[in-house]
Each structure stands twice: as structure tokens, then as C-alpha cells.
Enzyme design. Structure first.
Site, mmCIF file in Angstrom:
data_model
loop_
_atom_site.group_PDB
_atom_site.id
_atom_site.type_symbol
_atom_site.label_atom_id
_atom_site.label_comp_id
_atom_site.label_asym_id
_atom_site.label_seq_id
_atom_site.Cartn_x
_atom_site.Cartn_y
_atom_site.Cartn_z
ATOM 1 N NE ARG A 13 -10.428 -10.322 -1.508
ATOM 2 C CZ ARG A 13 -10.704 -9.411 -2.453
ATOM 3 N NH1 ARG A 13 -10.995 -9.786 -3.682
ATOM 4 N NH2 ARG A 13 -10.685 -8.133 -2.163
ATOM 5 C CE LYS A 30 -3.668 -2.051 2.881
ATOM 6 N NZ LYS A 30 -4.815 -1.902 1.968
#
Length: 464
Positions: free
Chosen positions: A317, A243
Site C-alpha cells: 500500500r 513473514k
């Protein structure tokens, strides 16, 4: 916070006024506007236009009042029901919630602590049959739920040097002491449980993962449990799909789903609901090291499906894949609800106001939605469309962990659906609602504890 029904005149009596109906020419009575009168020990509170006053606006007005009172170093407010067309129990409940939320302030790292409202007083004649009988325990029950929500907010607001997998597990064990068996599994045990995809995400960090299972079995023996699964990424660097720096600053909040599930179990167990509930958190950090999983890797999940790692920043996920599969196979649940700060796409679509939802069972979703509506927590259902599902197809594995930008919130949910063993399931993407970038409604900037109340209401609907 104490709620009393016998000393309302002793401190800061709140009087209500509507816009264009105030006797004071200098007071417009805009929603949330206040006018203290120290000589009479009263506070005039504006409610805006009378015809527009509803539950949401009333709570906003009380919230603003409480915030202003705290700034004035007041710690007590008193109320009598006057010119308010709300049932007594709703009047009391809405004030308690708004004042409680206004009193929350995350000052853990500050030497100077914030003030709060310690006492709420109501005129004695409110304590009538409308607040008795089936509502006799409503106030202590509500205070317990609000306290659990505040605990969840604290967990999410704490920074990653304080909340990491081991400390999150310890905090859970210390908090959930009433009728909850908290099981914490270390790396070796996680491997023995077959949670191999989850392990891949956590192996790059020096802080080892912890698999946290909370068993609250206080319902009938023949009742299938409800399973709540919360994303527990205690810090997310993005891994090798790193990020930008600004994007990392609030990644302590990437375990918002875990905070909600732990908070919900706290509320459920403290109020001793007669229901069976399992809470599951696969806690780990998504860090960068020579051991970290990498874009292009193919990893295997607990149910045997292989996953192409398209993006290491779509890590939550992957951990949820194993966690929901564990819940589905070990507990044969009535249904599964997972909650996760999962996708930036949900923020783009629904801002910080609505939680996005994907489901495989409309009846179950309607129950979740009803519980959320009761809690005034907003959910918006997204389509579970087979055309969109194809974006998750992989050329080298059974599925890939990112379907790309298009329909990103939906494809993330559909990825998790591969691992639920066809159990009724609702996925809640709380990327926008779990942690606010600025104050909104009844919440300050930061963690909200969103859906603690929803999950509590849902569990209560199954309480025997």
C-alpha cells in the site's frame, strides 16, 4: 490455438449427454464425465442435470473435457451444437475460453513440457449470421485476450530469481510493442519524480526498483485516460516484520496486480481499442538489509503526507500510495483502478473466490462490476466507512500504514484513498483470487491472471 469451422469430423467429435438421459447404461453423464469411443472417433461428455446447466457449469464441463483430453495425449477437439440451449456465439465463446484455460500449464521450469489443445473445430453451420456482422472479429479478439491473460499468469508464476524489477520492466517492454510507449524509470529518476515512499520500501534490496509507466493513447485527444495501477512487489519477505518461512514461498506472486495491468495493456493494445489507458507499476522487492525501512519509521509520500510505518509487511500500500498519486496528478484520469494482492484479511473474508473492492465513487464501481460480471470474475464490494477509517490514524504522522486486524481489507484500501487526489477510484484486493492454493473452477493451482478480462472489458466500454 486455432479455431476452425470446416473440419469438425476429422478429430475427436464431442457429443453431449445429460444425466438420466444417456443411452449408455455405464455412463452417468455427471458434469464433466467423459466416455471416449476411439472406434467412432467420438467423446461423450456429461453435462449433469439439464435443468441445472448454465454458463458456469457448461464451461466447467468443457474444461474437464479438455483436461482429460490432454491427459489422453489429444491435441484437437471437435464440436457440433446438439441439445444445447445456448446461442451460437455464446456456445463458441464458452468452449474457446474453457479449452484455452484448460490448456494453460506452467511448465517453465520442467524439462518435460505439458500438452495442450492446439485446434478446436466447429460444425460448419455454426458459422452463420449469429457469428458474423458485429461478431466477425469476436474469436480473434477473444483469443488475443486469453493469450494476454496467459502472459500475465506466466509473469506471476515465474519465481523471484527470474522476475525482479529490472526483468519485469524488460519483459514489459518486449511484450508491449504495439501502440504502447513503455517508460521505465531507475532509482535516480524515481527520486526525481518524488516517489519517496515507494523508494523507502525498495531500498533494502540489492535489486533496484523500477517504475514502469505504460501509455496507450489510441483514443480521442479530448478523452481523459483510464489509469490502471498494479502492485508490483516482485518478492515480499515482509521486511523487518518478517513473514514465517511458509508464508514466503509464494511471494513471487505478490506482483499479481502488476501482472494483471501489464496483461490488460497487452490485450487492449493488441486489439487496438480506441481508448486512452495508462498502466502504472511501482516494482520493487521488500527485502531485509541494513538499509531497509523499519517499524516505527516515519516516511513522506509524493503528495507530502507523512506515513508512520506500523508494519513493514504492509508495504504494498505504501508503493501504491505514490503510484496512484502519480497517476492522479500526471494524467488527470477519468478514474483510477488499482489492483493488489494486499491483505490476508481479504482471504479470510472472501476466500479465493471473490475479489474485495473499496471505492469512493459508486458509479465507477458499477462500471467495474459490470465489466467483471461479463468476464465471470467475481467482485464483492466492502463498505468505505469513516468509523473504520479511524483505525489508520497515527499519533506521530498524518496516517499509519496498518490499521490492525479489524477491517484489514477496508483499512488497506482507505490508506490508498489518501493519495488519489479525490479522483474517482476503485481498489481491488486480489490477495485470494490472483494466486490459488489449489485448483478451483477453470484454474489450476497458481496464478490466474484475474481481472485481465475485467480491465479489458472496462476499457472496451470506453472505446470510441
Amino acid at each position: 490455438m486455432q479455431v476452425n469451422f470446416n473440419n469438425y469430423k476429422k478429430a475427436n467429435l464431442v457429443k453431449f449427454a445429460y444425466k438420466n438421459h444417456s443411452d449408455n447404461p455405464y455412463f452417468k453423464a455427471e458434469l464433466g464425465e467423459i466416455l471416449p469411443n476411439p472406434s467412432e472417433n467420438t467423446i461423450l461428455l456429461g453435462l449433469g442435470e439439464k435443468e441445472k446447466l448454465d454458463k458456469e457449469s457448461f464451461k466447467k464441463a468443457i474444461y474437464k473435457l479438455a483436461k482429460s483430453a490432454i491427459k489422453l495425449d489429444l491435441d484437437e477437439l471437435s464440436f457440433e451444437k446438439e441439445n444445447i440451449d445456448i446461442e451460437d456465439n455464446e456456445f463458441v465463446s464458452q468452449i474457446i475460453e474453457a479449452v484455452s484455460l484448460a490448456s494453460y500449464n506452467f511448465d517453465h521450469y520442467k524439462e518435460e513440457k505439458s500438452g495442450k489443445i492446439e485446434n478446436i473445430n466447429f460444425k460448419e453451420d455454426l458459422d452463420d449470421e449469429d457469428l458474423d456482422d458485429e461478431n466477425s472479429n469476436a474469436i480473434p479478439e477473444q483469443l488475443t485476450v486469453l493469450d494476454a491473460q496467459a502472459f500475465a499468469r506466466d509473469l506471476v508464476n515465474l519465481r523471484s530469481n527470474d522476475i525482479y524489477p529490472e526483468s519485469l520492466a524488460q519483459a514489459t517492454k518486449e511484450r508491449l510493442t504495439r501502440n504502447v510507449e513503455v517508460k521505465v524509470y531507475d532509482e535516480k529518476q524515481i527520486k526525481d519524480l518524488g516517489l519517496t515512499a515507494y523508494l523507502e520500501v525498495g531500498k533494502g534490496s540489492d535489486n533496484p526498483p523500477r517504475f514502469i509507466v505504460m501509455e496507450y493513447l489510441n483514443g480521442p485527444q479530448d478523452q481523459k485516460p483510464i489509469v490502471f495501477v498494479g502492485k508490483g512487489i516482485t518478492y515480499d519477505s515482509g521486511g523487518y516484520s518478517i513473514k514465517p518461512s511458509n508464508g514466503m514461498k509464494t511471494m513471487n506472486a505478490d506482483m499479481g496486480g502488476a501482472g494483471t495491468v501489464i496483461g490488460a495493456l497487452d490485450a487492449i493494445s493488441s486489439n487496438e481499442l480506441k481508448v486512452n489507458v495508462i498502466g502504472i507499476v511501482a516494482a520493487c522487492e521488500n527485502s531485509i538489509s541494513g538499509r531497509s525501512y523499519k517499524p516505527g519509521d516515519v516516511i513522506k509520500a509524493r503528495n507530502g503526507l507523512t506515513i508512520e510505518v506500523d508494519n513493514t509487511d504492509a508495504e504494498g500500500r505504501i508503493t501504491l500510495a505514490d503510484a496512484v498519486n502519480y497517476g492522479a496528478t500526471e494524467y488527470d484520469p477519468e478514474f483510477i483502478v488499482d489492483l493488489a494482492t494486499l491483505t490476508g484479511a481479504c482471504l479470510v473474508a472472501l476466500a479465493e473466490t471473490y475479489t474485495g473492492a473499496v471505492t469512493n465513487d459508486q458509479e465507477t464501481f458499477e462500471k467495474v462490476l459490470a465489466a467483471a460480471n461479463e468476464a465471470d470474475e467475481k467482485i464483492w464490494q466492502l463498505p468505505n466507512d469513516d468509523t473504520i477509517r479511524k483505525y489508520n490514524e497515527s499519533e506521530v504522522a498524518d496516517v499509519k500504514n496498518s490499521g490492525g486486524r479489524l477491517g484489514g481489507t477496508i483499512t488497506a484500501g482507505q490508506f490508498i484513498e489518501n493519495f488519489i487526489e479525490e479522483k474517482p477510484w476503485v481498489h481491488l484486493d486480489i490477495a485470494g483470487t490472483a494466486y490459488l492454493s489449489k485448483a478451483q473452477g477453470l484454474y489450476e493451482k497458481g496464478a490466474t491472471g484475474v481481472h485481465v478480462k475485467t480491465l479489458y472489458n472496462l476499457a472496451k466500454s470506453y472505446s470510441k
